[in-house]
Design a protein around this motif. Structure first.
Motif, PDB file in Angstrom:
ATOM      1  N   ALA A 179      63.986  74.930  73.201  1.00  0.00           N
ATOM      2  CA  ALA A 179      63.368  74.660  71.896  1.00  0.00           C
ATOM      3  C   ALA A 179      62.192  73.707  72.076  1.00  0.00           C
ATOM      4  CB  ALA A 179      64.398  74.068  70.948  1.00  0.00           C
ATOM      5  N   LYS A 180      61.083  74.005  71.420  1.00  0.00           N
ATOM      6  CA  LYS A 180      59.880  73.166  71.563  1.00  0.00           C
ATOM      7  C   LYS A 180      59.780  72.122  70.444  1.00  0.00           C
ATOM      8  CE  LYS A 180      58.368  74.910  75.357  1.00  0.00           C
ATOM      9  NZ  LYS A 180      58.771  74.156  76.553  1.00  0.00           N
ATOM     10  N   CYS A 181      60.553  72.317  69.403  1.00  0.00           N
ATOM     11  CA  CYS A 181      60.638  71.249  68.393  1.00  0.00           C
ATOM     12  C   CYS A 181      62.090  71.215  67.906  1.00  0.00           C
ATOM     13  CB  CYS A 181      59.685  71.519  67.230  1.00  0.00           C
ATOM     14  SG  CYS A 181      59.680  70.163  66.041  1.00  0.00           S
ATOM     15  N   ILE A 182      62.650  70.026  67.831  1.00  0.00           N
ATOM     16  CA  ILE A 182      64.063  69.914  67.427  1.00  0.00           C
ATOM     17  C   ILE A 182      64.165  68.887  66.309  1.00  0.00           C
ATOM     18  CG2 ILE A 182      66.392  69.262  68.171  1.00  0.00           C
ATOM     19  CD1 ILE A 182      65.585  70.100  71.021  1.00  0.00           C
ATOM     20  N   PRO A 194      78.356  62.141  72.843  1.00  0.00           N
ATOM     21  CA  PRO A 194      77.449  61.557  73.838  1.00  0.00           C
ATOM     22  C   PRO A 194      77.169  62.465  75.025  1.00  0.00           C
ATOM     23  CG  PRO A 194      79.217  60.035  73.259  1.00  0.00           C
ATOM     24  CD  PRO A 194      79.545  61.337  72.614  1.00  0.00           C
ATOM     25  N   THR A 195      78.123  63.278  75.408  1.00  0.00           N
ATOM     26  CA  THR A 195      77.915  64.090  76.611  1.00  0.00           C
ATOM     27  C   THR A 195      76.908  65.223  76.374  1.00  0.00           C
ATOM     28  OG1 THR A 195      79.826  65.441  76.079  1.00  0.00           O
ATOM     29  CG2 THR A 195      80.194  63.595  77.593  1.00  0.00           C
ATOM     30  N   LEU A 196      76.484  65.401  75.114  1.00  0.00           N
ATOM     31  CA  LEU A 196      75.458  66.417  74.839  1.00  0.00           C
ATOM     32  C   LEU A 196      74.050  65.863  74.956  1.00  0.00           C
ATOM     33  CD1 LEU A 196      76.898  68.406  71.796  1.00  0.00           C
ATOM     34  CD2 LEU A 196      77.209  68.826  74.241  1.00  0.00           C
ATOM     35  N   MET A 197      73.906  64.543  75.044  1.00  0.00           N
ATOM     36  CA  MET A 197      72.560  63.956  75.040  1.00  0.00           C
ATOM     37  C   MET A 197      71.646  64.537  76.122  1.00  0.00           C
ATOM     38  SD  MET A 197      71.788  62.267  72.504  1.00  0.00           S
ATOM     39  CE  MET A 197      70.450  61.090  72.632  1.00  0.00           C
ATOM     40  N   PRO A 198      72.144  64.790  77.334  1.00  0.00           N
ATOM     41  CA  PRO A 198      71.241  65.341  78.350  1.00  0.00           C
ATOM     42  C   PRO A 198      70.583  66.664  77.946  1.00  0.00           C
ATOM     43  CG  PRO A 198      73.194  64.462  79.378  1.00  0.00           C
ATOM     44  CD  PRO A 198      73.444  64.422  77.898  1.00  0.00           C
ATOM     45  N   TYR A 199      71.215  67.437  77.050  1.00  0.00           N
ATOM     46  CA  TYR A 199      70.547  68.665  76.590  1.00  0.00           C
ATOM     47  C   TYR A 199      69.248  68.318  75.878  1.00  0.00           C
ATOM     48  CZ  TYR A 199      74.727  71.401  77.594  1.00  0.00           C
ATOM     49  OH  TYR A 199      75.771  72.033  78.221  1.00  0.00           O
ATOM     50  N   PHE A 200      69.268  67.222  75.132  1.00  0.00           N
ATOM     51  CA  PHE A 200      68.076  66.846  74.358  1.00  0.00           C
ATOM     52  C   PHE A 200      67.042  66.157  75.247  1.00  0.00           C
ATOM     53  CE2 PHE A 200      71.545  67.509  71.446  1.00  0.00           C
ATOM     54  CZ  PHE A 200      70.950  68.326  70.498  1.00  0.00           C
ATOM     55  N   GLY A 207      58.975  69.418  77.158  1.00  0.00           N
ATOM     56  CA  GLY A 207      57.873  69.340  76.195  1.00  0.00           C
ATOM     57  C   GLY A 207      58.278  69.417  74.738  1.00  0.00           C
ATOM     58  N   ALA A 208      59.569  69.354  74.440  1.00  0.00           N
ATOM     59  CA  ALA A 208      59.984  69.451  73.030  1.00  0.00           C
ATOM     60  C   ALA A 208      59.589  68.201  72.260  1.00  0.00           C
ATOM     61  CB  ALA A 208      61.493  69.645  72.945  1.00  0.00           C
ATOM     62  N   PHE A 209      59.228  68.397  70.989  1.00  0.00           N
ATOM     63  CA  PHE A 209      58.942  67.296  70.069  1.00  0.00           C
ATOM     64  C   PHE A 209      60.225  67.062  69.268  1.00  0.00           C
ATOM     65  CE2 PHE A 209      57.149  65.505  66.117  1.00  0.00           C
ATOM     66  CZ  PHE A 209      56.304  64.538  66.638  1.00  0.00           C
ATOM     67  N   LEU A 210      60.743  65.835  69.332  1.00  0.00           N
ATOM     68  CA  LEU A 210      62.059  65.563  68.729  1.00  0.00           C
ATOM     69  C   LEU A 210      61.899  64.722  67.467  1.00  0.00           C
ATOM     70  CD1 LEU A 210      65.122  65.922  69.262  1.00  0.00           C
ATOM     71  CD2 LEU A 210      65.062  63.742  70.452  1.00  0.00           C
TER      72      LEU A 210
END
Ligand code: MGD
Ligand code: MGD
Ligand code: SF4
Ligand code: MO
Length: 706
Positions: A179-182, A194-200, A207-210
C-alpha cells in the motif's frame, strides 16, 4: 515466583515444550512455552516466538508473560457456591444439579427467556458456537449476546452493509507493504497489536505515506507522516472532509464506481453541500491538513484503511466506518493487492466469535436468526423443528437493562467481566445484584465473579484445545499441552454438562472440540462465513486456512472482492453520512471530553494480566492522561490523585501530565475495576444500528483531591 505451579505434572526433568499461541489479542502469535528445571525444585520458563504468517515469530510483552496467569495457583480450581456471602467449594455434581434446579424453577415460573447467556470473544470457535446452540436449544431462550458487541459491532455492521460480508481484514497482512498510502484511524497498533508494527514500517520503507487519526500522539501516531489529532467523536465529519478533498481534486475511480458500486451519486451531492471550513472547525483539524490527507490518499496508486475502536466505539460508530468505506470505494481501493480495508479485530477470537451464533440476531456461519431459510437450515443441522428456534434477542448492554427490569432473572456468563467492561457500570452492577441466579464460568474470580452465586472453573489456553480465527480471517488450531488444572473443565464441556442436567443432553453429546468443529463446519456450510472446507487435519498441516472455504480442496480466500462484492448484485454500497456530534457534549459543568482505551501491558478488564506479576508490575494502577495546561488550571499536580466525574459516576485516578493529548480531552485506560473503573463514567447511549456504546467519548469534570 511462587505463583507458578511447582508440580512437575508433565513427568520428567527434561525440558517440556508447549506449542501454543498467545491467548490475548487477535494476531494470535504462535509461541512455545518451555518449562525447565534448571536448579532447585522450581521450574523456569522460556518463551520463544514461532514463525508464522501473521506475527512472523515476534511476540509482545503480553505474549512473553502469558504463561504466568495460566500457571498461577490463584486460578479457580473447583466449583464454588456462595453460602452466607462466602464462596465454598462444591463438587461438579452439586454445581450442575444446583444449576438444573434453579434454571428449571425460573423458566417454569417466568418463561424460557428469563434465563440469559452472555459470552465472549476469548472463547474458541467451538465454545462460541456451542454457547449459541446452548442458548437456543439447551435453554430455548432468545437472550444471548456477547462482549464482541462492544468491540466488533460497528465495523461488522458497516462491512455487512457496504460489502455484504464482514471479515476483519479484507486482505492478507502481507498486502500492507504494497500500500502506498495507509490511514490508521482510531487504531493504536503499537500497543494493541504490537507484533504487526513491522508491516507498517516495511510499508513506509517501500514509500508509503502513513496517516494516523487519533486525539492522542500514540506510539502508533509517532510513526505517521501526518497525524490528524481529531476531536473525539468527530470521525464521520473528518471522513466527509477527506472525501471532499478527494472529490474536488478528481481522485475518483469512475470505472470502478460504475461497474462495482451503487449509491455514489447521493454521496457526491451530499459531500458537495458541505463546507470545508465548517468541517475543520467541527473536527478540530485545520482545513489544510484535511486536504493534505485526503489528497495523499486519493493520489496514491494503492491504499488501505484500518479502523479500530477509536472510530467504532461511538454512538455513530457504524456511520463513521461507512464513511471511511465510502472513501475506499470512491478511490477504487478494494479487491486489489495493496488495496483494502481492515477492521482490526481485538480479542483472541474476536473474528470467529462473531460468526457462529453468540450474537443476539445470528446463527452459525453468519446466518440470521430472523431469516426463515437460515432458520430451517440450521434447525436441520441441529435436528430440531425450526419453530422451536427462538427469535432474536437484544444486544449486550440491553440485556443488562432486561436484567434491571427483571425480565432476565438468571444469567450464565462465560468469558466476560461485564461490571467492568459495560458502559454505565454502576447501573450494570445494580442490575446484576437483582438477579436470582448468576453463574460465572472463568479462570479467576473477576469483579463480576465476586457477585456470582456459582463460580465454574474453566481451563486456560495451555489446557484447552480449539480453533480461533485471527484478524485476517485465518482459522488456526491451538492444541492443548497440559492436563486441566484441578477440576477445571473446558467451556464446551461445562455447556454439555448443564444441557444434560436440563434434559437436553442429546443435542450436546460431544466428546472433543474436534467433534464440535465437525458440526460447526456443517452448520456454517453455505453461509457467508463458510468453514465447511476446514478440518483439524488441514489446520495441522497448513498454516491456518482463511474463510470462506466451502470445500476441503479449496485454499480459502485470502483477498476478498477481487471480482465482486458479496451482495446479491455483486455491488458495494455507498451511503451519504451526516456530520454527527457525540450524543453527549461538553458544557460548563462537564467541560472535558473523556476518551478510553488501552495500554501495552494490560488486557481488557485486567483479570488475566493483573495475575501476571511481570505485567502487573509495569502498570500497577490506572491513571488519567491530562494536558499539563489543563491540569494546572484545576490545580492538579503531576502524580496526584484526582476525582473524575461524569453524569453517571465518579472514579479516582492518578494524574499523568501529557502534552500528547488534545487540550479538550482526557484519556483513561479500561483495565481496572472498582474505584478505578472508567465505565462508571461512560454513557449508556447506543448506536442505533449496531447497538455499540459510545465508550470513546463522554463529558467529565476533574477535581483535585487532597
Ligand atoms: N495491550 C492491549 N492490546 C489489546 C487489548 C488490550 O486490552 N490491551 N485489547 C484487544 C481488544 S479486545 C481490542 S478491541 C483492541 C483495541 O485496539 P484499539 O482500538 O487500537 O485500542 P484503543 O486504545 O481502545 O483505541 C485506539 C485509539 O483510539 C483513539 N481514539 C479515542 N477516541 C477517538 C476518536 O474519537 N476518534 C479516533 N479516530 N480515535 C480515537 C485512542 O486515543 C486510542 O489510541 O486491542 C486488542 N489488543
Ligand atoms: N471504557 C471502555 N470499555 C470497554 C472498551 C473500551 O475501549 N473502553 N472496550 C470494549 C471491548 S473492545 C471489549 S472486547 C470488552 C471486553 O471486556 P470483557 O468482556 O469484560 O473482557 P475480559 O476482560 O477479557 O473478560 C474476560 C473474562 O473472561 C475470562 N476468560 C478469559 N478467557 C476465557 C475463556 O477461554 N473462557 C472463559 N470462560 N473465561 C475466560 C477472563 O479471566 C476475564 O475474567 O470491553 C469493552 N469495554
Ligand atoms: S498480545 Fe497479541 S501481539 Fe502480543 S503476543 Fe499476544 S497475540 Fe501477539
Ligand atoms: Mo475488543
Amino acid at each position: 515466583m511462587n505463583h507458578v505451579i511447582e508440580k512437575r505434572s508433565e513427568g520428567s526433568r527434561s525440558p517440556f515444550v508447549m506449542n501454543t499461541q498467545c491467548p490475548f489479542c487477535s494476531v494470535q502469535c504462535k509461541m512455545q512455552v518451555i518449562q525447565e528445571w534448571k536448579d532447585g525444585a522450581k521450574p523456569s520458563y522460556t518463551i520463544v516466538g514461532v514463525p508464522n504468517a501473521a506475527s512472523e515469530g515476534r511476540l509482545c510483552v503480553k505474549g512473553m508473560n502469558a504463561y504466568q496467569h495460566a500457571l498461577t495457583e490463584e486460578r479457580l480450581q473447583y466449583p464454588m457456591a456462595k453460602r452466607d456471602g462466602e464462596f465454598v467449594r462444591i463438587s461438579w455434581e452439586e454445581a450442575c444439579s444446583m444449576i438444573g434446579m434453579k434454571l428449571r424453577e425460573l423458566q417454569e415460573s417466568y418463561g424460557r427467556d428469563s434465563v440469559g447467556v452472555y459470552g465472549g470473544g476469548s472463547l474458541t470457535n467451538e465454545s462460541a458456537y456451542l454457547l449459541g446452540k446452548f442458548a437456543r436449544v439447551g435453554l430455548q431462550s432468545k437472550y444471548i449476546d456477547y462482549n464482541g458487541r462492544f468491540c466488533m459491532s460497528a465495523a461488522a455492521s458497516a462491512g455487512n452493509k457496504a460489502f455484504g460480508i464482514d471479515r476483519g481484514l479484507t486482505n492478507p497482512l502481507s498486502d500492507i507493504s504494497l500500500a502506498k498510502c495507509i490511514i490508521l484511524s482510531g487504531t493504536n497498533i503499537a500497543e494493541c497489536q504490537p507484533t504487526l508494527m513491522p508491516y507498517f514500517t516495511r510499508a513506509k520503507e517501500n514509500g508509503a505515506f502513513l496517516i494516523v487519526i487519533d486525539p492522542r500522539v500514540t506510539a502508533t501516531a509517532e510513526l505517521a507522516d501526518l497525524h490528524l489529532k481529531v476531536r473525539p467523536g468527530m470521525d464521520a465529519a473528518l471522513a466527509n472532509g477527506l472525501l471532499k478533498a478527494v472529490l474536488e481534486k478528481g481522485y475518483v475511480d469512475e470505472g470502478f464506481l460504475a461497474s462495482r458500486t451503487k449509491g455514489v451519486g447521493d454521496v457526491r451531492k451530499h459531500v458537495e453541500s458541505l463546507d470545508m471550513a465548517e468541517l475543520a472547525e467541527m473536527t478540530g483539524i485545520e482545513e489544510e491538513l484535511i486536504r493534505k490527507a485526503g489528497e495523499a490518499f486519493g493520489a496514491a496508486p494503492t491504499g488501505m484503511i484500518f479502523t479500530a475502536r477509536g472510530v467504532e466505539q461511538h454512538t455513530d460508530g457504524y456511520m463513521s466506518v461507512r464513511n471511511l468505506l465510502n472513501l475506499l470505494l470512491v478511490t477504487g481501493k478494494l479487491g486489489k493487492p495493496g488495496c483494502g480495508y481492515g477492521a482490526v479485530t481485538g480479542q483472541a477470537n474476536g473474528q470467529g466469535g462473531r460468526e457462529h451464533g453468540q450474537k443476539a440476531d445470528q446463527l452459525p456461519g453468519y446466518r440470521m436468526i430472523d431469516n426463515p431459510e437460515h432458520r430451517s437450515y440450521v434447525a436441520s443441522v441441529w435436528g430440531i423443528d425450526p419453530e422451536e428456534l427462538p427469535g432474536k434477542g437484544v444486544s449486550a448492554y440491553e440485556m443488562m437493562e432486561k436484567v434491571h427490569e427483571r425480565e432476565i432473572r438468571a444469567l450464565i456468563l462465560m468469558g466476560s467481566n461485564p461490571v467492568v467492561s459495560n458502559p454505565n457500570a454502576n447501573f450494570v452492577q445494580e442490575g446484576l445484584e437483582k438477579l436470582d441466579f448468576l453463574v460465572v464460568a472463568d479462570m479467576f474470580i473477576s469483579e463480576t465473579g465476586r457477585m456470582a452465586d456459582l463460580l465454574l472453573p474453566v481451563t486456560a489456553y495451555l489446557e484447552n484445545e480449539g480453533t480461533t480465527t485471527n484478524l485476517e480471517g485465518r482459522v488456526l488450531l491451538r492444541e492443548a499441552n497440559k492436563a486441566p488444572l484441578g477440576e477445571c473443565k473446558h467451556d464446551w464441556q461445562v455447556l454439555c454438562d448443564i444441557a444434560e442436567e436440563l434434559g437436553r443432553g442429546r443435542w450436546f453429546s460431544f466428546e472433543s472440540s474436534e467433534a464440535i468443529f465437525e458440526e460447526l463446519r456443517l452448520a456454517s456450510k453455505g453461509g457467508l462465513a463458510d468453514y465447511y472446507g476446514i478440518t483439524y487435519d488441514r489446520l495441522r498441516r497448513e498454516e491456518g486456512v482463511y474463510w470462506p472455504c466451502p470445500s476441503v480442496d479449496q485454499p480459502g480466500e485470502q483477498r476478498l472482492f477481487a471480482a465482486s462484492f458479496a451482495h446479491d448484485d455483486g455491488r458495494a454500497e455507498l451511503v451519504p453520512v451526516d456530520n454527527h456530534y457525540p450524543k453527549e457534549r461538553v458544557d460548563g459543568e462537564y467541560p472535558l471530553y473523556l476518551t478510553t482505551g488501552r495500554v501495552l501491558s494490560h488486557y481488557l478488564t485486567g483479570v488475566q494480566t493483573r495475575k501476571s506479576p511481570s505485567l502487573a508490575a509495569r502498570e500497577i494502577e490506572s491513571f488519567i492522561e491530562v494536558h499539563p495546561s489543563v491540569a494546572r488550571k484545576y490545580g492538579i499536580a503531576e502524580g496526584s490523585l484526582v476525582s473524575v466525574t461524569s453524569r453517571r459516576g465518579t472514579v479516582v485516578l492518578r494524574c499523568h501530565y501529557s502534552v500528547k493529548i488534545r487540550q479538550d480531552t482526557v484519556f483513561v485506560p479500561m483495565h481496572w475495576g472498582d474505584v478505578q473503573n472508567v465505565n462508571k463514567l461512560t454513557s449508556e447511549q447506543l448506536d442505533p444500528t449496531c447497538r455499540m456504546p459510545g465508550f470513546k467519548v463522554c463529558a467529565v469534570k476533574l477535581e483535585r483531591l487532597y
